[in-house]
Design a protein around this motif. Structure first.
Motif, PDB file in Angstrom:
ATOM      1  N   UNK A 153     -14.285   3.839   0.614  1.00  0.00           N
ATOM      2  CA  UNK A 153     -14.098   2.444   0.189  1.00  0.00           C
ATOM      3  C   UNK A 153     -12.685   1.963   0.516  1.00  0.00           C
ATOM      4  N   UNK A 154     -11.705   2.821   0.324  1.00  0.00           N
ATOM      5  CA  UNK A 154     -10.326   2.428   0.578  1.00  0.00           C
ATOM      6  C   UNK A 154     -10.104   2.144   2.065  1.00  0.00           C
ATOM      7  N   UNK A 155     -10.738   2.914   2.920  1.00  0.00           N
ATOM      8  CA  UNK A 155     -10.638   2.661   4.368  1.00  0.00           C
ATOM      9  C   UNK A 155     -11.248   1.311   4.704  1.00  0.00           C
ATOM     10  N   UNK A 156     -12.380   1.006   4.078  1.00  0.00           N
ATOM     11  CA  UNK A 156     -13.008  -0.292   4.341  1.00  0.00           C
ATOM     12  C   UNK A 156     -12.110  -1.440   3.898  1.00  0.00           C
ATOM     13  N   UNK A 157     -11.477  -1.295   2.750  1.00  0.00           N
ATOM     14  CA  UNK A 157     -10.571  -2.355   2.301  1.00  0.00           C
ATOM     15  C   UNK A 157      -9.356  -2.458   3.211  1.00  0.00           C
ATOM     16  N   UNK A 158      -8.888  -1.319   3.747  1.00  0.00           N
ATOM     17  CA  UNK A 158      -7.768  -1.352   4.686  1.00  0.00           C
ATOM     18  C   UNK A 158      -8.135  -2.146   5.932  1.00  0.00           C
ATOM     19  N   UNK A 159      -9.325  -1.931   6.440  1.00  0.00           N
ATOM     20  CA  UNK A 159      -9.752  -2.662   7.633  1.00  0.00           C
ATOM     21  C   UNK A 159      -9.827  -4.163   7.362  1.00  0.00           C
ATOM     22  N   UNK A 160     -10.317  -4.505   6.172  1.00  0.00           N
ATOM     23  CA  UNK A 160     -10.417  -5.928   5.830  1.00  0.00           C
ATOM     24  C   UNK A 160      -9.037  -6.548   5.663  1.00  0.00           C
ATOM     25  N   UNK A 161      -8.094  -5.808   5.073  1.00  0.00           N
ATOM     26  CA  UNK A 161      -6.747  -6.335   4.876  1.00  0.00           C
ATOM     27  C   UNK A 161      -6.038  -6.569   6.195  1.00  0.00           C
ATOM     28  N   UNK A 162      -6.241  -5.674   7.140  1.00  0.00           N
ATOM     29  CA  UNK A 162      -5.538  -5.815   8.415  1.00  0.00           C
ATOM     30  C   UNK A 162      -6.024  -7.017   9.215  1.00  0.00           C
ATOM     31  N   UNK A 163      -7.249  -7.437   8.953  1.00  0.00           N
ATOM     32  CA  UNK A 163      -7.757  -8.615   9.676  1.00  0.00           C
ATOM     33  C   UNK A 163      -7.126  -9.903   9.172  1.00  0.00           C
ATOM     34  N   UNK A 164      -6.764  -9.942   7.898  1.00  0.00           N
ATOM     35  CA  UNK A 164      -6.110 -11.128   7.324  1.00  0.00           C
ATOM     36  C   UNK A 164      -4.791 -10.663   6.737  1.00  0.00           C
ATOM     37  N   UNK A 165      -3.826 -10.432   7.563  1.00  0.00           N
ATOM     38  CA  UNK A 165      -2.569  -9.803   7.148  1.00  0.00           C
ATOM     39  C   UNK A 165      -1.765 -10.690   6.211  1.00  0.00           C
TER      40      UNK A 165
END
Length: 1619
Positions: A484-496
């Protein structure tokens, strides 16, 4: 020979002196110089193995002997010179004393350090040693003695933990002790280092060389000493306590110029630095090495004069690698960031430390935080950031889940800080590049990672040519938390731009246990409860009736209502679920409605009054001319499997139905009815059965509810307020989350209509009525407590729940407003926390500044109640008019500043509160000495502000404020992470951040949703009906008829009050009083440019530094956790403000003093000059001078000057506000403490009895006085008893106790009474007799000694007599009693002791005392005077023949009186204690109450105690038991002898009866026994028998002798026993 014997007696078994002899030697040593040779003997007793009491006595004696001589004892060098010269006896004596003193010091050191010493003797020895250190010549610190002691401590082979605890608790708090500790440890460490070789260092660190064990112990001891010396904060200005009189000065006199704080800090820093440097040069054992590295950044570096000199030690440690490098990173980081250390290969070493082992290390938390900090710099090269990111991502494949979470957070922060390496997230290899050069093509292979994980140099690792493919693999990690944390990391990087950096502290302490615990506690939003996807609508399934045919039965129906034109997509049937039907209800006319069914099953269309069968391939259109006749189309499965899909559409104004498939058209055949199989008949019957069951359930009281598709609710609050801006976004987010969650309302949509009240209460009321007009079932809001009061009446009438997330007025209770539901904590709890805060800091009164509306008034009223529970009060209430101008606010603040209290509680709205702080800052009311406590409006404003302005925060420095505590729940985390996105979507929020009120608004919507779900589950329906009471007032333009009552509003309210779920703020549940459970607040301190939480408050545990949710898991205990972190107060000080000053109104303290006539030594008033003096006045003045603030006062005499005033009336003047205080000889009694407060007593007092006494002369019968009459009687009786017992025991064997009866009686008397004075003449021969005599002689010895002592006392000591011996005698008599005018003694005697007022006589002066006692009760005087002890003692100093009799029968004291809860009383109490401790109080006493002959005490008047029987009862009891035991044994022996004697007689000598049996009468038998007992025992032994015919009781004829050897031998043996 006699000398040897005496020596043996003087020595005990161990060869040491006994305790008595040690005391004797010590006394003689202290008495004269002639006994100096006793010193070596006492020194020999100072051994760890010596008896404790003997060693303690010797130590005390030697300490008392040497303490006065220390200034005169020569130094060691001078003593050696004098010893060599040998000319001057004084010099020789000085040298001898120096040797003995050195031996004493060595013995004390041994006692302190030795593990065999008793803990008590170690404590005393250490105190004596430190006293010698302190009492050096000219007050100089004896560093030589202290160095010897520390040298012994360091070289101790046994543990020294106990000694270190003593040093730390007693002496390391003194600056000079710490200074010389560092000095000595520096020398010891240098000497120890010079003896240690380089090889020894390695051996010590590895711990393998046994030869270095002693050196290792020494190093441990040095480190323990350094660790126990408390670290000092050199950044703060503070005073330094010194053990010696001259402090750190090396001269004999104290140099005040050098005794400054700066000078002391400089010298102490220098010695601290030298000591630690010398210690760090030693070869440190591995465990010590680790401990030093773990604490060096906190305990060592901040206190060093030049921390940069530690760079060699830290860099050397950092280069070692492994755990040592990890632990050295903290100190090295401080040197690099704060002290300019340049370390070129720092990042290379840091890169090398990133191994899997570091994630299992003990100190990994600190290391990972420092790692994140070190990688924060924006100047970090891109290749270095890429190398660290790649190294961390590679580690993520092999570390535990907790480590993987940390790595993801670290990489997230790296990518955010260094956008230049974001290409690592997705890297593609360009084939054209790979074909360009040979080497390039060799290195860039598809699927091969160019990163070299084994390369130590980050620049050569190839990270810039790689990618973070390892992070992508973590998507499929076995731990859900990691994926789950990896998924949230990917989402955060898209909207920095919408995300922030991760806090490494949230992950650095993780482990398997924490990850598992978090995953177990995680709430799953949707849990599958069955294997079907839709809710069953029929009672039975086909599998329930095997053998039946249900060809046409459809188990599940999906029903959709379509209004107007639209398109419906239905996907549901499959091979696994072939038995389904889809119902489409079409309302209204439709021009084009497309029904698309995707399935691989054949369907039949029934409806519109006809049946249609889809047949391939022809298209058929059905004309629907009447929508009202049939408006339902049903697709029924027929069991065949045609091609897919089927698309049916209704076109045209008449809604023509056409169906077509993907591979061709379909034909719709008509049938008069649906061609259903026979199984449909059974289906119809089952439906009838289901309807019957539903009707039966209704008969049982179960309601069936139809859930509506949409539920309308309203929301009222000002959109542009601090709370409203946040609440608007939070409510919208909650509605969106609820509508997305199918498990809450189950298909029902929640629609919230929000209205802006625009800060107007009137508009809010109108908008609430508009909501009621639109049949709204609930209203969220209002924000204002004023509006809530009005709208709640409407809600009660129309039964519409009113749920407010911001109206905190405590008077909004369910008792008055049942439909008002508060979803936030009431101000009642907030004011309780404020009151606890005030009580915790010890303030007694506060000033309340508040807005004068319902919110402000009721909140302050609740604060007043909470303060009253703690005996605190609001001194002044400063009310501010709503909408007041700044000039009005300033006038209110100026008036409040003139009050006594300096503690201000501000309860206002954010707009007016900010203005109050700005004005207070301009009026200097936020400077030092002031305290400001703001309620939670301030944190709501500051938390929601996107930026905190420094100008604004500068007006609030040191302010304490509250914040509603919310738990860190998963829902809160989600809302916080999405908040920036939600704010951006809402254009009217102005970028406000989330505060606690926003969280409560979010939970309010969820609370309503859960209540609605329970409402519908319970059969609730939304329906409204007109209010009959509104018809009476109908008419006009108001249209009140539009307002209707929610029929089932009470049911909805009940369900809302029973809601229980875990929300964003924590557990959401209402208690029986309608309040949220677990109310708690954060205590926040505004410091600098931010906020700091210093603790928490909850109604479960009170004030605490532990979060409330943690304490709720522990047993209830309010008093155990009352603790807060240190606060920074206004004026940037950590010292708690006093909280009050004298009112700034120019008035002086009005102090009443009694204008006494008698005993003017205590208080005296000069009527001409008006000056006041005396003992009490001087004590008051001295105490006032010790206060830290000026106090202006004036004395006002009370009384007419002709007689002593009434002290009760004087105290009452404080209550009537005529006096601000009373100073004088005022006794602290119960009645007075009920109306005023007293200071600490400065004089002990109590009522005593004073009476006249006379000398008692002895008479001729004085010798009888030692014993009481009963004692004389019992003693005489025991004399006779003892004589009788001895006679009985000696009569048969002792000629002294035989003879005529008169002679025997005289012998008994003579023998018994002669034992009292001298040894008796008669000899005792029996063993039992001697036993009794021994016990009796011991009793006689005790009685005789006691009698002699008592008689001596009676005849030699002067005895004083008085008619009164105590208070009981005084009460029992009818004689007159005197008392002092104005004293409380009169009231006490009458009301407490019940003495008749007619017996009391008022006396005004000491002369009247003397005259009344001399006259006595028969001549118009008094028998005794009852007065307070200080007066009586002063009277006794000037008069004789009077004394105090009996004990003091009341205990009290004298104090200064002040109004209730006066803070000055507390400060003066502290000052009085200081006067008592420093001796000033005694000096004032000696000044006014001069010493004279000691007054007669009660002991002089008490006659000598006469000896009573009770004092000797145990002795008499022992003697009586001994007599009885001896007589019992003697009687048994005598009976046995008599029986054997009778048996040994010849048969013809015994009278026989007719049958041959022995016959005798009872009387003759007794006579024979007594005759046998009276006969001398030797007569029975001669010739073998006792010749006594009467002994047998025969007829009297004949006598004979009979004897036998057996009887003779037996008698002989018994005779020997008797002897």
């Amino acid at each position: 020979m006699a000398t040897v014997s005496a020596s043996k007696k003087r020595r005990s078994r161990g060869g040491t002196l006994t305790l008595d002899e040690a005391k004797k030697l010590g006394t003689e040593l202290l008495s004269s110089r002639a006994h100096l040779n006793h010193a070596p003997a006492l020194l020999a007793l100072l051994s760890p193995t010596a008896p404790f009491d003997v060693a303690l006595e010797a130590l005390i004696s030697l300490q008392s002997f040497f303490v006065p001589l220390i200034p005169s004892i020569p130094s060691a060098s001078a003593a050696a010179t004098a010893g060599d010269a040998g000319s001057d006896p004084e010099l020789v004596l000085g040298a001898w004393l120096r040797q003995r003193f050195d031996e004493l010091v060595a013995a004390l050191v041994e006692l302190s350090v030795s593990p065999h010493s008793d803990d008590a003797i170690r404590d005393v020895a250490l105190d004596a040693l430190m006293d010698f250190v302190k009492l050096g010549k000219d007050g100089k610190f004896q560093s030589a003695i202290y160095h010897k002691f520390l040298y012994a401590v360091v070289h101790a082979a046994d543990p020294i933990d106990t000694l270190l605890e003593l040093l730390g608790s007693k002496y390391f708090k003194y600056t000079d002790v710490c200074y010389f500790t560092y000095t000595s440890l520096d020398k010891i460490a240098n000497s120890l280092g010079s003896k240690t070789t380089g090889s020894g260092k390695d051996a010590m660190q590895n711990g393998n060389d046994g030869s270095e064990n002693r050196s290792s112990i020494f190093v441990h001891n040095i480190y323990n000493l350094l660790a126990h010396v408390p670290s000092m904060d050199f950044q703060k200005e503070s005073s330094f306590d010194m053990w010696s009189t001259v402090g750190l000065s090396s001269k004999g006199e104290k140099d005040s110029s050098k005794d400054t704080s700066t000078y002391v800090k400089k010298k102490l820093k220098l010695k601290f630095t030298k000591a630690w440097l010398s210690f760090l040069k030693l070869p440190l054992p591995l465990d010590v090495y680790k401990e030093v590295l773990a604490s060096i950044h906190q305990n060592v570096i901040p206190s060093m004069s030049n921390p940069s000199i530690l760079c060699d030690f830290l860099t050397r440690s950092y280069d070692i690698g492994g755990v040592i490098s990890v632990m050295a990173l903290s100190g090295l980081f401080i040197l690099m960031t704060q002290h300019g250390l340049e370390y070129p290969k720092f990042y290379e070493k840091l890169y090398a430390l990133l191994t899997p082992a570091v994630f299992m290390a003990k100190h990994r938390s600190v290391f990972l935080q420092l790692l994140d900090t070190c990688l924060k710099s924006s100047y970090l090269p891109a290749y270095l950031a890429a190398a660290f990111a790649k190294r961390l991502s590679r580690l993520a494949l092999s570390v535990p889940p907790a480590g993987a979470l940390i790595i993801i957070a670290l990489i997230h922060n790296l990518l955010r800080r260094h956008p230049s390496v974001n290409f690592l997230v997705h890297w593609e290899v360009d084939e054209s590049d790979s074909n360009a050069t040979g080497e390039a093509s060799q290195s860039k292979k598809i699927g091969a990672d160019p990163f070299n994980n084994n390369e130590a140099d980050p620049a050569k690792s190839g990270a810039m040519r790689s990618s973070l493919w390892e992070i992508d693999t973590l998507r499929h990690h076995y731990s859900p938390a990691v994926s789950r944390f990896v998924a949230s990391l990917e989402e955060d990087l898209t909207v920095r731009a919408k995300t922030t950096e991760m806090k490494i502290t949230d992950f650095s302490s993780g482990s398997y246990a924490t990850v598992f615990r978090d995953e177990v506690r995680r709430r799953i939003k949707q849990v599958p409860l069955a294997f079907y996807r839709t809710t069953p609508t029929s009672l039975f399934l086909g599998s329930d009736f095997p053998g039946w045919t249900f060809g046409g039965q459809h188990n599940s129906t999906v029903e959709t209502i379509v209004e107007g034109n639209g398109k419906i997509e239905v996907v549901g049937a499959s091979d696994s679920t072939p038995s389904k039907s889809f119902n489409f209800e079409l309302k209204g006319l439709c021009e084009e409605t497309v029904i698309s069914v995707t399935t691989n099953i054949r369907w039949e269309v029934c409806g519109l009054g006809l049946s249609r069968y889809l047949v391939h391939p022809k298209e058929h259109k059905l004309d629907v001319s009447s929508a009202s006749r049939a408006n339902r189309v049903i697709l029924v499965h027929t069991g065949y499997r045609p091609l897919t899909p089927i698309s049916c559409s209704l076109r045209g104004s008449n809604c023509q139905l056409s169906c077509s498939g993907a591979n061709g058209g379909w034909t719709l055949k008509e049938y008069p009815s649906c061609p259903l199989e026979s199984g449909l008949i059974m289906k119809f019957m089952l439906h009838i059965l289901s309807i019957f069951c539903c009707l039966w359930s209704c008969a049982l009281g179960q309601n069936i509810s139809v859930r509506p598709s949409v539920v309308n609710i309203g929301a009222l609050f000002p959109f542009d307020s601090t709370i409203g801006r946040v609440a608007k976004v939070a409510i919208a987010a909650a509605v969106n989350d609820i509508n997305k969650d199918p498990s809450v309302l189950r298909g029902t949509k929640l629609l919230v209509q929000m209205q802006d009240t625009n800060y107007s209460g009137f508009i809010g009321i109108v908008q609430a009525l508009q909501f009621m007009e639109k049949d709204t079932i609930a209203i969220i809001g209002p924000q204002s407590s004023v509006v809530a009061h009005v709208i709640s009446h409407v809600a009660n009438e129309l039964q519409v729940p009113l749920m407010s997330f911001a109206a905190t007025d405590p008077t909004l209770t369910p008792l008055q407003y049942p439909f008002f539901v508060r979803t936030v904590h009431s101000d009642q709890f907030q004011m309780a926390s404020v009151a606890s805060l005030i009580d915790y800091y010890g303030w007694k009164m506060v000033t309340a500044v508040y807005i004068d509306d319902d919110y402000g008034r009721n909140g302050i009223s609740s604060l007043d109640d909470e303060l009253a529970k703690r005996r605190l009060k609001i001194l002044y209430k400063a009310a501010i008019r709503p909408g007041a101008k700044k000039s009005e606010m300033a006038a209110v603040l100026v008036k409040a500043a003139m009050m006594e209290s300096r503690v201000f509680v501000l309860h206002a709205h954010d707009d007016s509160g900010i203005d109050v702080f700005s004005l207070a800052y301009n009026l200097s009311m936020t400077s030092g000495g002031y305290v400001w406590i703001a309620t939670d409006w301030l944190t709501a404003y500051l938390d929601s502000a996107p930026r905190l302005q420094n100008e604004l925060l500068s007006t609030m420095q040191g302010v304490l404020t509250l914040r509603q505590h919310t738990e860190n729940t998963n829902r809160k985390k989600t809302l916080v992470s999405q908040w920036s996105k939600l704010v951006k979507e809402d254009s009217g929020s102005s970028g406000s951040l989330l505060n606690s009120y926003g969280l409560y608004a979010y939970d309010t919507v969820w609370m309503l949703a859960h209540g609605l779900d329970a409402f519908f589950n319970s059969g609730g329906n939304i329906s409204f009906s007109p209010d009959p009471r509104l018809r009476a007032v109908a008419g006009g333009a108001l249209n009140l008829d539009a307002l209707s009552v929610f029929d089932e509003g009470m049911l909805l309210l009940e369900k809302i009050r029973k809601v229980n779920f875990m929300g964003a703020t924590g557990p959401v549940k209402l208690d029986s009083d309608g309040n949220l459970i677990q109310p708690a607040y954060d205590i926040v301190n505004i410091i600098g440019s931010g906020l700091r939480t210093i603790g928490y408050w909850s109604n479960y545990s009170g004030l605490s530094i532990v979060s409330p949710e943690t304490l709720y898991k522990k047993p209830y205990n309010v008093s155990a956790n009352q603790e807060l972190h240190a606060a920074i107060w206004p004026g940037e000080t950590v010292t708690r403000p006093r909280g009050w000053v004298f009112p700034n109104n120019g008035n002086e303290l009005r102090i009443g003093v009694p204008n006494r006539v008698s005993y003017r030594q205590f208080v005296s008033v000069d009527n001409q000059t008006g000056t006041v003096g005396g003992f009490c006045i001087d004590v008051f003045a001295a105490a006032i001078n010790l206060l830290q603030y000026p106090v202006t006062y004036r004395f006002i005499p009370f009384g007419n000057g002709r007689e002593n005033p009434s002290y009760t009336e004087l105290i009452s003047r404080i209550v009537t506000n005529e006096f601000d205080a009373v100073v004088g000889d005022v006794a602290i009694v119960t009645n007075r403490t009920k109306v005023v407060d007293f200071t600490q007593p400065y004089v002990g007092s109590g009522l005593v009895i004073l009476t006249a006494v006379k000398t008692q002369s002895s008479n001729g019968w004085a010798f009888l006085q030692p014993f009481t009459i009963r004692m004389w009687s019992v003693t005489g009786i025991f004399f006779l008893i003892i004589g009788t017992v001895i006679w009985l025991l000696e009569h048969r064997i002792n000629d002294e106790f035989r003879g005529p009866p008169v002679k025997q009686v005289i012998t008994v008397f003579w023998f018994s009474f002669s034992t009292l004075f001298f040894a008796h003449r008669e000899d005792t021969r029996s063993t039992l007799g001697r036993f009794v005599i021994i016990i009796w002689l011991f009793v006689v010895l005790i009685i005789q000694s006691s009698y002699t002592a008592s008689l001596t006392s009676i005849l030699t000591v002067q005895q004083l007599t008085s008619p009164i011996t105590g208070i009981d005698d005084l009460i029992a008599s009818d004689e007159p009693i005197g008392f002092q005018v104005g004293s409380f003694a009169e009231n006490y005697l009458v009301h407490e002791l019940g003495v008749s007022p007619s017996r009391l006589k008022a006396l005004g002066t000491p002369d009247e005392y003397k005259t009344a006692l001399d006259l006595g009760p028969r001549k118009g005087g008094v028998v005794a005077i009852v007065d307070e002890r200080p007066y009586v003692e002063l009277f006794l100093l000037q008069h004789d023949k009077v004394a105090i009799v009996g004990a003091e029968f009341t205990k009290s004291g004298w104090g200064f009186a002040f109004p209730r809860d006066s803070p000055l009383a507390v400060d003066l109490s502290t000052a009085i204690l200081a006067l008592s401790e420093n001796g000033d109080l005694q000096r004032i006493h000696d000044k006014w109450l001069s010493n004279g002959p000691s007054p007669q005490s009660t002991a002089d008047l008490e006659p000598a105690e006469r000896l009573r029987v009770q004092s000797f009862s145990a002795l008499f009891l022992i003697c009586g038991v001994a007599c009885l035991a001896a007589l019992a044994i003697h009687g048994c022996i005598l009976v046995q002898q008599y029986s054997l004697h009778v048996a040994s007689l010849p048969r013809d000598a015994v009278a026989t009866g007719p049958d041959g049996a022995i016959s005798r009468s009872r009387r003759s038998s007794i006579r024979a026994f007594l005759s046998f007992a009276d006969r001398r025992e030797t007569q029975c032994l001669k010739g073998g028998s006792c010749k006594d015919p009467a002994a047998l009781g025969g007829s009297g004829s004949g006598s004979g002798t009979s004897s036998s050897s057996g009887v003779s031998s037996f008698t002989s043996s018994n005779a020997s026993m008797s002897r």
